[in-house]
Design a protein around this motif. Sequence first.
Motif, PDB file in Angstrom:
ATOM      1  N   TYR A  90       3.161  19.095   2.070  1.00 25.57           N
ATOM      2  CA  TYR A  90       2.788  18.648   3.409  1.00 25.57           C
ATOM      3  C   TYR A  90       1.512  17.806   3.376  1.00 25.57           C
ATOM      4  O   TYR A  90       1.335  16.894   4.194  1.00 25.57           O
ATOM      5  N   LYS A  91       0.628  18.092   2.414  1.00 23.73           N
ATOM      6  CA  LYS A  91      -0.567  17.262   2.272  1.00 23.73           C
ATOM      7  C   LYS A  91      -0.199  15.885   1.731  1.00 23.73           C
ATOM      8  O   LYS A  91      -0.783  14.870   2.115  1.00 23.73           O
ATOM      9  N   LYS A  92       0.784  15.852   0.848  1.00 23.77           N
ATOM     10  CA  LYS A  92       1.246  14.568   0.332  1.00 23.77           C
ATOM     11  C   LYS A  92       1.906  13.749   1.440  1.00 23.77           C
ATOM     12  O   LYS A  92       1.755  12.525   1.497  1.00 23.77           O
ATOM     13  N   ALA A  93       2.630  14.442   2.321  1.00 33.33           N
ATOM     14  CA  ALA A  93       3.259  13.749   3.448  1.00 33.33           C
ATOM     15  C   ALA A  93       2.200  13.170   4.384  1.00 33.33           C
ATOM     16  O   ALA A  93       2.334  12.045   4.880  1.00 33.33           O
ATOM     17  N   VAL A  94       1.142  13.946   4.612  1.00 30.99           N
ATOM     18  CA  VAL A  94       0.038  13.470   5.451  1.00 30.99           C
ATOM     19  C   VAL A  94      -0.618  12.249   4.817  1.00 30.99           C
ATOM     20  O   VAL A  94      -0.927  11.257   5.495  1.00 30.99           O
ATOM     21  N   LEU A  95      -0.805  12.305   3.512  1.00 29.11           N
ATOM     22  CA  LEU A  95      -1.460  11.206   2.800  1.00 29.11           C
ATOM     23  C   LEU A  95      -0.611   9.937   2.839  1.00 29.11           C
ATOM     24  O   LEU A  95      -1.134   8.834   3.048  1.00 29.11           O
ATOM     25  N   LEU A  96       0.692  10.091   2.649  1.00 33.12           N
ATOM     26  CA  LEU A  96       1.576   8.927   2.708  1.00 33.12           C
ATOM     27  C   LEU A  96       1.598   8.336   4.114  1.00 33.12           C
ATOM     28  O   LEU A  96       1.584   7.111   4.285  1.00 33.12           O
ATOM     29  N   SER A  97       1.607   9.207   5.113  1.00 36.52           N
ATOM     30  CA  SER A  97       1.579   8.738   6.505  1.00 36.52           C
ATOM     31  C   SER A  97       0.263   8.030   6.816  1.00 36.52           C
ATOM     32  O   SER A  97       0.238   7.057   7.577  1.00 36.52           O
ATOM     33  N   ALA A  98      -0.824   8.519   6.210  1.00 34.33           N
ATOM     34  CA  ALA A  98      -2.140   7.918   6.453  1.00 34.33           C
ATOM     35  C   ALA A  98      -2.222   6.499   5.916  1.00 34.33           C
ATOM     36  O   ALA A  98      -3.043   5.698   6.381  1.00 34.33           O
ATOM     37  N   ALA A  99      -1.375   6.169   4.948  1.00 36.95           N
ATOM     38  CA  ALA A  99      -1.398   4.818   4.378  1.00 36.95           C
ATOM     39  C   ALA A  99      -1.048   3.769   5.427  1.00 36.95           C
ATOM     40  O   ALA A  99      -1.513   2.626   5.341  1.00 36.95           O
ATOM     41  N   ILE A 100      -0.260   4.145   6.424  1.00 40.62           N
ATOM     42  CA  ILE A 100       0.157   3.178   7.448  1.00 40.62           C
ATOM     43  C   ILE A 100      -1.020   2.744   8.324  1.00 40.62           C
ATOM     44  O   ILE A 100      -1.314   1.543   8.411  1.00 40.62           O
ATOM     45  N   PRO A 101      -1.731   3.680   8.989  1.00 47.89           N
ATOM     46  CA  PRO A 101      -2.883   3.234   9.788  1.00 47.89           C
ATOM     47  C   PRO A 101      -3.997   2.631   8.943  1.00 47.89           C
ATOM     48  O   PRO A 101      -4.730   1.753   9.420  1.00 47.89           O
TER      49      PRO A 101
ATOM     50  N   LEU B 258      -7.840   5.541   0.842  1.00 52.59           N
ATOM     51  CA  LEU B 258      -6.737   6.493   0.680  1.00 52.59           C
ATOM     52  C   LEU B 258      -7.115   7.573  -0.335  1.00 52.59           C
ATOM     53  O   LEU B 258      -6.800   8.752  -0.148  1.00 52.59           O
ATOM     54  N   ILE B 259      -7.789   7.164  -1.400  1.00 48.04           N
ATOM     55  CA  ILE B 259      -8.269   8.131  -2.391  1.00 48.04           C
ATOM     56  C   ILE B 259      -9.268   9.089  -1.747  1.00 48.04           C
ATOM     57  O   ILE B 259      -9.244  10.301  -2.001  1.00 48.04           O
ATOM     58  N   LEU B 260     -10.136   8.541  -0.903  1.00 50.28           N
ATOM     59  CA  LEU B 260     -11.119   9.374  -0.203  1.00 50.28           C
ATOM     60  C   LEU B 260     -10.429  10.405   0.684  1.00 50.28           C
ATOM     61  O   LEU B 260     -10.825  11.574   0.719  1.00 50.28           O
ATOM     62  N   VAL B 261      -9.388   9.979   1.375  1.00 48.21           N
ATOM     63  CA  VAL B 261      -8.634  10.905   2.228  1.00 48.21           C
ATOM     64  C   VAL B 261      -8.010  12.015   1.385  1.00 48.21           C
ATOM     65  O   VAL B 261      -8.009  13.190   1.779  1.00 48.21           O
ATOM     66  N   SER B 262      -7.497  11.653   0.209  1.00 50.10           N
ATOM     67  CA  SER B 262      -6.885  12.665  -0.663  1.00 50.10           C
ATOM     68  C   SER B 262      -7.912  13.702  -1.112  1.00 50.10           C
ATOM     69  O   SER B 262      -7.599  14.890  -1.240  1.00 50.10           O
ATOM     70  N   ILE B 263      -9.136  13.256  -1.343  1.00 54.36           N
ATOM     71  CA  ILE B 263     -10.200  14.181  -1.740  1.00 54.36           C
ATOM     72  C   ILE B 263     -10.564  15.101  -0.579  1.00 54.36           C
ATOM     73  O   ILE B 263     -10.753  16.314  -0.753  1.00 54.36           O
ATOM     74  N   VAL B 264     -10.629  14.530   0.613  1.00 52.12           N
ATOM     75  CA  VAL B 264     -10.999  15.305   1.805  1.00 52.12           C
ATOM     76  C   VAL B 264      -9.981  16.407   2.084  1.00 52.12           C
ATOM     77  O   VAL B 264     -10.349  17.534   2.445  1.00 52.12           O
ATOM     78  N   ILE B 265      -8.691  16.107   1.899  1.00 50.55           N
ATOM     79  CA  ILE B 265      -7.664  17.114   2.203  1.00 50.55           C
ATOM     80  C   ILE B 265      -7.395  18.042   1.019  1.00 50.55           C
ATOM     81  O   ILE B 265      -6.541  18.925   1.100  1.00 50.55           O
TER      82      ILE B 265
ATOM     83  N   LEU C 247       0.831  -1.205   0.000  1.00 50.71           N
ATOM     84  CA  LEU C 247       0.000   0.000   0.000  1.00 50.71           C
ATOM     85  C   LEU C 247       0.866   1.256   0.000  1.00 50.71           C
ATOM     86  O   LEU C 247       0.526   2.247  -0.657  1.00 50.71           O
ATOM     87  N   LEU C 248       1.984   1.232   0.705  1.00 48.67           N
ATOM     88  CA  LEU C 248       2.898   2.375   0.696  1.00 48.67           C
ATOM     89  C   LEU C 248       3.462   2.605  -0.706  1.00 48.67           C
ATOM     90  O   LEU C 248       3.594   3.750  -1.150  1.00 48.67           O
ATOM     91  N   ALA C 249       3.782   1.517  -1.397  1.00 50.95           N
ATOM     92  CA  ALA C 249       4.303   1.643  -2.762  1.00 50.95           C
ATOM     93  C   ALA C 249       3.238   2.208  -3.697  1.00 50.95           C
ATOM     94  O   ALA C 249       3.500   3.126  -4.486  1.00 50.95           O
ATOM     95  N   LEU C 250       2.029   1.668  -3.601  1.00 48.10           N
ATOM     96  CA  LEU C 250       0.936   2.152  -4.448  1.00 48.10           C
ATOM     97  C   LEU C 250       0.579   3.591  -4.093  1.00 48.10           C
ATOM     98  O   LEU C 250       0.306   4.415  -4.980  1.00 48.10           O
ATOM     99  N   ALA C 251       0.600   3.902  -2.805  1.00 50.65           N
ATOM    100  CA  ALA C 251       0.305   5.268  -2.361  1.00 50.65           C
ATOM    101  C   ALA C 251       1.347   6.249  -2.887  1.00 50.65           C
ATOM    102  O   ALA C 251       1.015   7.387  -3.238  1.00 50.65           O
ATOM    103  N   SER C 252       2.593   5.819  -2.962  1.00 49.95           N
ATOM    104  CA  SER C 252       3.659   6.692  -3.460  1.00 49.95           C
ATOM    105  C   SER C 252       3.412   7.085  -4.914  1.00 49.95           C
ATOM    106  O   SER C 252       3.585   8.247  -5.300  1.00 49.95           O
TER     107      SER C 252
END
Length: 215
Positions: free
Chosen positions: A136-147, A192-199, A120-125
């Motif tokens: 910073y939003k991209k960093a938040v999104l990548l970090s969100a992939a972990i939880p 993860l896509i949903l989170v990207s839309i929200v931010i 998921l981290l690879a796909l998220a990248s």
Amino acid sequence: MSIFALGLTLHVIGFLTVFPFLSAISFLFTVSGLILYFYGKTTMHSFLFPVSFLIFAIPLPLLLLGKVAHVLQAIAARCSATIIELLGIPVTRVGAAIHLEDAIFIVALPCSGMHSLISLLALASIFIYILRCPWYKKAVLLSAAIPIAISANVLRVTLLLLIADAYGADTAMEFFHTLFSPLLFITAFLFLILVSIVIGCTVTAGGGGPSHGDW
């Protein structure tokens, strides 16, 4: 050539100390150094993400991999057992072993969610690379992939326990065990896509890399 020299140095150290991870990491520096030397900083900037993405092709050191996998294993077992208990189903957990009334499940290391997390981290990248939003939003999104990946694995184990309690362990393991892995991975990516839309991130026009001022 300093980056290239650093890569060669890391490779030599990794070879002499029998530490393959260090030799593998050296490849990134060696390639980067060659691109910088022959083509310059502008070209290197264009190749920064592809070269950096190669890090996902490098296996983690076994010691680190084992420690992280054990942590994920404990989280999956503890959280899923807690959810099952909150749903009113009798359950006992001993380490990674989860005891139901008629079945015993062991959250083994392959089921810890480690592979899903890395995938998921690879796909998220890749997904983050084509997004248009501040770094910073991209960093938040990548970090969100972990939880998100961890939660998806907890949900997978929980669903298997629910099915085992209702229909038996054989039903849970023979069909649903295989089904839930790709299904919940896709669900995790959609979330993860949903989170990207929200931010407030949008896909870059033309599917290219980051725009000016982005990461």
